[in-house]
Design an enzyme around this catalytic site. Structure first.
Site, PDB file in Angstrom:
ATOM      1  N   ASP A 264       0.809  -1.219   0.000  1.00 20.14           N
ATOM      2  CA  ASP A 264       0.000   0.000   0.000  1.00 20.14           C
ATOM      3  C   ASP A 264       0.839   1.264   0.000  1.00 20.14           C
ATOM      4  OD1 ASP A 264       0.951  -0.505   2.550  1.00 20.14           O
ATOM      5  OD2 ASP A 264      -1.009  -0.825   3.448  1.00 20.14           O
TER       6      ASP A 264
ATOM      7  N   ASN B  98      -7.211  -3.219  14.415  1.00 23.49           N
ATOM      8  CA  ASN B  98      -8.608  -3.540  14.102  1.00 23.49           C
ATOM      9  C   ASN B  98      -8.697  -4.718  13.121  1.00 23.49           C
ATOM     10  OD1 ASN B  98      -7.710  -2.423  11.746  1.00 23.49           O
ATOM     11  ND2 ASN B  98      -9.114  -0.676  11.734  1.00 23.49           N
TER      12      ASN B  98
ATOM     13  N   HIS C 257      -6.980  -4.954  10.282  1.00 25.46           N
ATOM     14  CA  HIS C 257      -6.742  -4.648   8.865  1.00 25.46           C
ATOM     15  C   HIS C 257      -5.452  -5.300   8.380  1.00 25.46           C
ATOM     16  CE1 HIS C 257      -4.570  -0.621   9.973  1.00 25.46           C
ATOM     17  NE2 HIS C 257      -3.659  -1.493   9.618  1.00 25.46           N
TER      18      HIS C 257
ATOM     19  N   GLU D 204      -9.631  -2.111   5.632  1.00 25.91           N
ATOM     20  CA  GLU D 204     -10.199  -1.860   6.949  1.00 25.91           C
ATOM     21  C   GLU D 204     -11.452  -2.723   7.146  1.00 25.91           C
ATOM     22  OE1 GLU D 204      -8.614  -0.030   8.950  1.00 25.91           O
ATOM     23  OE2 GLU D 204      -7.550   1.527   7.852  1.00 25.91           O
TER      24      GLU D 204
HETATM   25  C1  F6R Z   1       1.661  -1.606   6.134  1.00 28.89           C
HETATM   26  C2  F6R Z   1       0.295  -2.085   6.235  1.00 28.89           C
HETATM   27  C3  F6R Z   1      -0.450  -2.134   7.533  1.00 28.89           C
HETATM   28  C4  F6R Z   1       0.396  -2.532   8.729  1.00 28.89           C
HETATM   29  C5  F6R Z   1      -0.450  -2.568   9.993  1.00 28.89           C
HETATM   30  C6  F6R Z   1       0.387  -2.874  11.218  1.00 28.89           C
HETATM   31  O1  F6R Z   1       2.102  -1.664   4.805  1.00 28.89           O
HETATM   32  O2  F6R Z   1      -0.239  -2.411   5.248  1.00 28.89           O
HETATM   33  O3  F6R Z   1      -1.517  -3.035   7.375  1.00 28.89           O
HETATM   34  O4  F6R Z   1       0.977  -3.779   8.502  1.00 28.89           O
HETATM   35  O5  F6R Z   1      -1.065  -1.325  10.181  1.00 28.89           O
HETATM   36  O6  F6R Z   1       1.255  -1.809  11.454  1.00 28.89           O
HETATM   37  P1  F6R Z   1       2.359  -1.861  12.587  1.00 28.89           P
HETATM   38  O7  F6R Z   1       3.366  -2.877  12.148  1.00 28.89           O
HETATM   39  O8  F6R Z   1       2.957  -0.464  12.612  1.00 28.89           O
HETATM   40  O9  F6R Z   1       1.682  -2.235  13.858  1.00 28.89           O
END
Ligand code: F6R
Length: 242
Positions: A67, A136, A138, A143
């Site tokens: 992303d 959450n 995702h 989401e």
């Molecule tokens: C990052 C992504 C997000 C993260 C998720 C966890 O490219 O797509 O889904 O993997 O938000 O983030 P952290 O590792 O910062 O807890």
């Protein structure tokens, strides 16, 4: 699904780096799906160490990130392109032309997303996709919602994600409100999936995602239907998994 409960963040990172490194050694021209966020920073550092020790080469690897924020160009220090350069690509022998992140600077969402999806297809699909886990549930920027989004698309970020990411910006107002992300369908097409999560704050979502009902309200729960998933968590994040 294979669940590995590692002793610590360092142990989780090393084990996850080993899974990716093994794939690269076995198949030097493999296609890696990569993630940003705080969780994979340690494993990228381990891959850089492996490279510096002469144990691995990324010369023929191709990568596709999950992303990117819509509206940020790759030279913005909070863009995911910048993160990948800073944490991995600038420190190994990868050909930057073979590294791909959705084009956040492309204002035409339809064009940016269709081009990304087509590029992944043309590369033959992702061999192994690395995922972090949002609080959450995702994955990528998919989401919680009413149905699983299929292909790469543009999303409105939720307040919870905007707030979680605001620690990386000067203020919450600077956090982009939209992002381009691989869809759940794109992620599920990867031949292998590696999920990493650490810390007490992820314990509940790890349990719900991998041991709860499969529902688009917990997007990561769909991974229970993927035939080749490895989940590596530290003891804190794995605390509620029996
Ligand atoms: C990052 C992504 C997000 C993260 C998720 C966890 O490219 O797509 O889904 O993997 O938000 O983030 P952290 O590792 O910062 O807890």
């Amino acid at each position: 699904m294979k669940l590995i409960i590692a002793k610590s963040y360092e142990d989780m990172s090393r084990r996850a780096a080993d899974v990716l490194a093994a794939r690269v050694k076995e198949q030097p021209s493999c296609v890696l799906g990569l993630a940003t966020g705080s969780t994979p920073i340690g494993l990228y550092a381990d891959l850089v160490s492996d490279y510096e020790a002469g144990e691995i080469s990324f010369a023929d690897v191709e990568t596709y990130n999950l992303d990117e924020y819509r509206g940020l160009s790759g030279d913005h220090d909070q863009s995911y392109r910048y993160f990948m350069n800073d944490n991995l690509f600038d420190h190994v022998d990868i050909d930057k032309a073979r590294t791909h992140v959705p084009d956040g600077a492309c204002a035409d969402a339809e064009e940016a997303c269709a081009a990304y999806e087509a590029a992944i297809e043309a590369a033959g699909g992702v061999d192994i996709q690395l995922l972090g886990l949002g609080h959450n549930g995702h994955i990528g920027f998919n989401e919680p919602c009413d149905e699983f989004p299929k292909a790469t698309h543009c999303v409105q970020l939720t307040e919870s994600t905007i707030n979680a990411n605001s620690r990386l910006f000067n203020s919450v107002d600077e956090v982009p409100r939209e992002a381009y992300t691989m869809g759940i369908g794109t992620i599920m097409k990867a031949r292998e999936i590696l999920v990493v999560a650490n810390g007490e704050g992820k314990a509940d979502i790890v349990r719900r995602a991998f041991f709860g009902p499969v529902t688009p309200e917990v997007p990561a729960s769909i991974l229970q239907f993927h035939p080749n998933v490895t989940v590596i968590v530290d003891e804190e994040a794995g605390r509620l998994c029996e």
